[in-house]
Scaffold this motif. Structure first.
Motif, PDB file in Angstrom:
ATOM      1  N   LYS A   1     -37.290  66.083  28.620  1.00 13.65           N
ATOM      2  CA  LYS A   1     -38.101  67.270  28.380  1.00 13.65           C
ATOM      3  C   LYS A   1     -37.198  68.471  28.611  1.00 13.65           C
ATOM      4  O   LYS A   1     -36.425  68.503  29.572  1.00 13.65           O
ATOM      5  N   THR A   2     -37.300  69.422  27.715  1.00  9.08           N
ATOM      6  CA  THR A   2     -36.459  70.609  27.833  1.00  9.08           C
ATOM      7  C   THR A   2     -37.325  71.853  27.721  1.00  9.08           C
ATOM      8  O   THR A   2     -38.272  71.878  26.940  1.00  9.08           O
ATOM      9  N   ILE A   3     -36.996  72.834  28.524  1.00  9.76           N
ATOM     10  CA  ILE A   3     -37.685  74.114  28.422  1.00  9.76           C
ATOM     11  C   ILE A   3     -36.647  75.176  28.118  1.00  9.76           C
ATOM     12  O   ILE A   3     -35.622  75.275  28.804  1.00  9.76           O
ATOM     13  N   VAL A   4     -36.884  75.930  27.072  1.00 10.26           N
ATOM     14  CA  VAL A   4     -35.908  76.907  26.607  1.00 10.26           C
ATOM     15  C   VAL A   4     -36.629  78.208  26.269  1.00 10.26           C
ATOM     16  O   VAL A   4     -37.791  78.191  25.882  1.00 10.26           O
TER      17      VAL A   4
ATOM     18  N   SER B   1     -39.904  81.978  26.798  1.00  9.76           N
ATOM     19  CA  SER B   1     -39.265  82.545  27.995  1.00  9.76           C
ATOM     20  C   SER B   1     -40.213  82.580  29.187  1.00  9.76           C
ATOM     21  O   SER B   1     -39.779  82.503  30.332  1.00  9.76           O
ATOM     22  N   GLU B   2     -41.525  82.681  28.903  1.00  9.42           N
ATOM     23  CA  GLU B   2     -42.476  82.767  30.025  1.00  9.42           C
ATOM     24  C   GLU B   2     -42.464  81.483  30.853  1.00  9.42           C
ATOM     25  O   GLU B   2     -42.799  81.504  32.033  1.00  9.42           O
ATOM     26  N   MET B   3     -42.051  80.360  30.237  1.00 10.15           N
ATOM     27  CA  MET B   3     -42.021  79.109  30.995  1.00 10.15           C
ATOM     28  C   MET B   3     -40.750  78.947  31.817  1.00 10.15           C
ATOM     29  O   MET B   3     -40.547  77.932  32.471  1.00 10.15           O
ATOM     30  N   LEU B   4     -39.902  79.960  31.774  1.00 13.84           N
ATOM     31  CA  LEU B   4     -38.718  79.978  32.635  1.00 13.84           C
ATOM     32  C   LEU B   4     -38.891  80.987  33.763  1.00 13.84           C
ATOM     33  O   LEU B   4     -37.944  81.329  34.451  1.00 13.84           O
TER      34      LEU B   4
ATOM     35  N   ARG C   1     -30.185  81.426  19.659  1.00 13.18           N
ATOM     36  CA  ARG C   1     -28.945  80.699  19.907  1.00 13.18           C
ATOM     37  C   ARG C   1     -29.185  79.528  20.883  1.00 13.18           C
ATOM     38  O   ARG C   1     -28.720  78.409  20.665  1.00 13.18           O
ATOM     39  N   ASP C   2     -29.930  79.806  21.950  1.00  9.22           N
ATOM     40  CA  ASP C   2     -30.247  78.755  22.918  1.00  9.22           C
ATOM     41  C   ASP C   2     -31.068  77.645  22.258  1.00  9.22           C
ATOM     42  O   ASP C   2     -30.850  76.458  22.486  1.00  9.22           O
TER      43      ASP C   2
ATOM     44  N   GLU D   1     -41.855  88.718  16.968  1.00  6.49           N
ATOM     45  CA  GLU D   1     -40.398  88.627  16.813  1.00  6.49           C
ATOM     46  C   GLU D   1     -39.795  87.567  17.705  1.00  6.49           C
ATOM     47  O   GLU D   1     -38.702  87.082  17.460  1.00  6.49           O
ATOM     48  N   ASP D   2     -40.507  87.264  18.789  1.00  5.68           N
ATOM     49  CA  ASP D   2     -40.026  86.251  19.723  1.00  5.68           C
ATOM     50  C   ASP D   2     -40.250  84.836  19.213  1.00  5.68           C
ATOM     51  O   ASP D   2     -39.752  83.882  19.796  1.00  5.68           O
TER      52      ASP D   2
ATOM     53  N   ASN E   1     -28.747  69.265  20.573  1.00  7.66           N
ATOM     54  CA  ASN E   1     -28.661  68.222  21.604  1.00  7.66           C
ATOM     55  C   ASN E   1     -29.723  67.147  21.407  1.00  7.66           C
ATOM     56  O   ASN E   1     -29.457  65.957  21.547  1.00  7.66           O
TER      57      ASN E   1
ATOM     58  N   ARG F   1     -34.709  82.638  22.690  1.00  6.20           N
ATOM     59  CA  ARG F   1     -33.446  83.124  22.137  1.00  6.20           C
ATOM     60  C   ARG F   1     -32.979  82.110  21.120  1.00  6.20           C
ATOM     61  O   ARG F   1     -32.842  80.922  21.423  1.00  6.20           O
TER      62      ARG F   1
ATOM     63  N   VAL G   1     -30.327  73.626  21.823  1.00  9.29           N
ATOM     64  CA  VAL G   1     -31.246  72.621  22.367  1.00  9.29           C
ATOM     65  C   VAL G   1     -31.660  71.622  21.284  1.00  9.29           C
ATOM     66  O   VAL G   1     -31.728  70.414  21.519  1.00  9.29           O
TER      67      VAL G   1
END
Lengths: 414, 414
Positions: free
Chosen positions: B39-42, B10-13, B47-48, B73-74, B55, B45, B52
């Motif tokens: 390249k994907t950043i997610v 999440s920090e990369m979002l 579910r997300d 936990e993350d 896909n 979470r 990804v």
């Protein structure tokens, strides 16, 4: 509302080119309460692009496509959006005229393919781009029964960013429910990451309406708390509540409650105590001085540093007795203390910091392995020396050692 | 073969953090003929993440997931891959033992949650991570009838990159068809970027089979030449031909023909001349010392540095006469020369380097604006001082100034 930022362009899939617009856009989106849930980078292939847009429609409400709006054959964003949504592209007469006028102003003959920049997706409106020839497009549509917002904006940063600010943000503000964002950044030093999580996770996981991000790097832990609410006071209150609990748990590991860097905090305490600092560094090789002097105004409390690699320099510049080095070795608790005391007395600083260690990759022994570092802090009352062992390559050991040293100075001043 | 790089976290979002590992990985993948198609950043979470991965499975053959392998936990990458492919996670006994052993070595008590790092996806094998507690995972599987390769590697750059090089690349090389890549990196200092391009573009654009990338940062220009051919000799020959022409054009601006850093080159020349260097820095605040000492073995030629912010320290540590500072100001050609001479004589070094300037944001005057820097190089024959004006914020001015100073030492030694 959840958004996805899609950067379009094969050059951003090479080793030397990176999308940076998305950081700018993320900040602006966060401010109005829109989170960025995904970022995607895709090349200039229509099939790939269509697939990416389809995925984005399935998982987010707001889709921002950057790039691929120019006049070349590789510029396919308009076509891909139209194809994905089964919408028509229509050449817009006023926009064609505008492109001709623009070309005339710059006294250039416009190639025929430039006119594709005037192709408007059915139902979309143009977004004015004062800094380039390709206008953006704004499309509100419905997909599988959900309302979707799609923005097409140019890729070059000097076109992308002003266009987003001036054309997209005002329109977004009218649509997105008014949200207020509260944010706090807490920082802690030298707490092991797993220990931090064990301590903090039970707290922040109970605040499901505050997003907590933890970043760790070389002895530095940064917690960012983010809360978005329709009510400003409520958002701030929730962030405050969580911050207070985390602060209690972090205790004196925490050095910053507002996101300041460790070197800023050290300088802040030095100023508060009307104290000055001088440093004698060996293994960190100037990294401590460099960090402190990166802060504007540091000269008020920081007298300077000596980077004393050789034994001769340790003696000449920090008055370390040669026989002390002989007896205990240059990397020893005694020499760290002598460095701290020596530099303090020589400069007349309130505090002296001495550091010596083995950064690697060579130089380690069985009793003093690579990563062994001695740090000493000295004032006119006493000198305390600390032994530490850091892991990683030369640069990591130096980063950890400088972090630990600055934190010891902070603790001394607290 | 097509690959997708997925950065998890999440920090990369957020607006302030960016994935950079993917650039490194892309370079290594390109070398063995694997292109990066997406390249994907997610965020963190599950579910997300599952969406990804689904896909990615549908559109690429090789999937590299970075991050989300830690103990918190993350950290959900293992769980998400297992869930997407309907595979089980099994706690691996030897890995549990390894985690305990690791904790014992570092004399820390391991929290229970750390053990999730020992959870292995059914059918996967662990990838050794010597720089962190979370091992990577390598999974070859079949999805909708196609062979898929999935790698889970840690996110922190100092773990991600060595693990990818040592564990993933050798395995990948056995799978992807062989191609030959020739590469050269040339570096030049202090040549204006637009001048470099005017000089070099007419040359490298004629070599259409060699990919030339130019990167510029604070007075440093790096040219990377890349040629991929079925025949190894031919690839190397084309790169050589282009490199020779570029070297001629760059003349003595070029400092490195094999990608070495400027500090490495300075140390190389110092060693060659059996010379030593000592530095007295003011505005760069330790940055020069830090750059030089980042090179292993630098202690052979680098005696040390003094970071002399205050006038008193300039006098005490580099023998700058107080009346010289009074007469000309601390930021002056005369004081730079005195710093260089003083530190040389005091340390007995072959070369002395002195630097003083106004890094900003405050401290500028009409005659000496922010960005004004004086640099002097001294040997036993003479002392040469140079005046320079750099643009940008405090950090940029310091970076430019340290680059210019190191380049002047290089030119002195040539």
């Amino acid at each position: 509302m959840k958004s996805e930022i899609i950067a379009v362009g094969s050059e951003m899939l090479t080793p030397h080119r990176q999308d940076t617009n998305s950081l700018y856009l993320t900040e602006k989106l966060n401010e109005i309460g829109v989170t960025v849930a995904f970022k995607t980078i895709v090349g200039d292939r229509k099939r790939d692009l269509v697939g990416v847009i389809r995925n984005a429609l399935a998982r987010t409400d707001i889709i921002i496509l950057m790039g691929g709006l120019g006049p070349t054959e590789d510029d396919l964003t308009r076509e891909a959006v139209a194809e994905t949504l089964s919408l028509k592209l229509k050449r817009d007469a006023p926009q064609v005229a505008a492109l001709h006028a623009r070309a005339a102003t710059w006294r250039i003959t416009m190639p025929e393919n430039n006119l594709k920049q005037a192709d408007l997706i059915e139902g979309a409106t143009f977004l004015t781009n004062p800094n380039g020839s390709a206008p953006g497009q704004w499309l509100e549509t419905t997909h599988s029964g959900y309302r979707k917002l799609i923005m097409l904006i140019p890729g070059p940063p000097h076109e992308c960013r002003p266009l987003f600010d001036e054309e997209c943000l005002p329109r977004l503000r009218e649509i997105v429910p008014v949200r207020h964002l509260a944010r706090r950044t807490l920082k802690a030093a030298m707490i092991p990451e797993s220990q931090a999580d064990k301590l903090l996770a039970p707290i922040y996981t109970t605040f499901t309406d505050v997003e907590t991000t933890i970043l760790a790097h070389a002895g530095d832990i940064q917690l960012t708390l983010l809360c978005s609410k329709p009510n400003k006071e409520l958002a701030e209150q929730r962030v405050e509540e969580l911050a207070t609990k985390l602060e209690e748990a972090l205790d004196d590991w925490m050095y910053s409650a507002e996101g300041e860097s460790l070197e800023q905090i050290v300088l802040y305490y030095l100023g508060l105590r009307q104290a000055t600092l001088a440093v004698a560094e060996s293994c960190t090789g100037g990294m401590i001085a460099q960090r402190i002097t990166s802060v504007p105004g540091s000269s008020r409390s920081f007298l300077g540093s000596v980077v004393v690699y050789s034994n001769e320099m340790k003696s000449a510049f920090a008055d370390v007795p040669a026989n002390l080095i002989e007896r205990h070795g240059a990397v020893s608790s005694e020499v760290a203390s002598a460095l701290a005391e020596g530099i303090r007395k020589k400069t007349g600083a309130t505090l002296g910091l001495g550091i010596t260690g083995i950064a690697g990759p060579g130089g380690g022994t069985e009793t003093k392995p690579v990563g062994r570092v001695y740090i000493a802090v000295s004032d006119d009352q006493k000198t305390d020396a600390f032994e530490r062992n850091f892991r990683g390559d030369r640069n990591r050991v130096r980063e950890w050692a400088s972090q630990q040293a600055l934190d010891l100075v902070r603790r001394k001043l607290m």
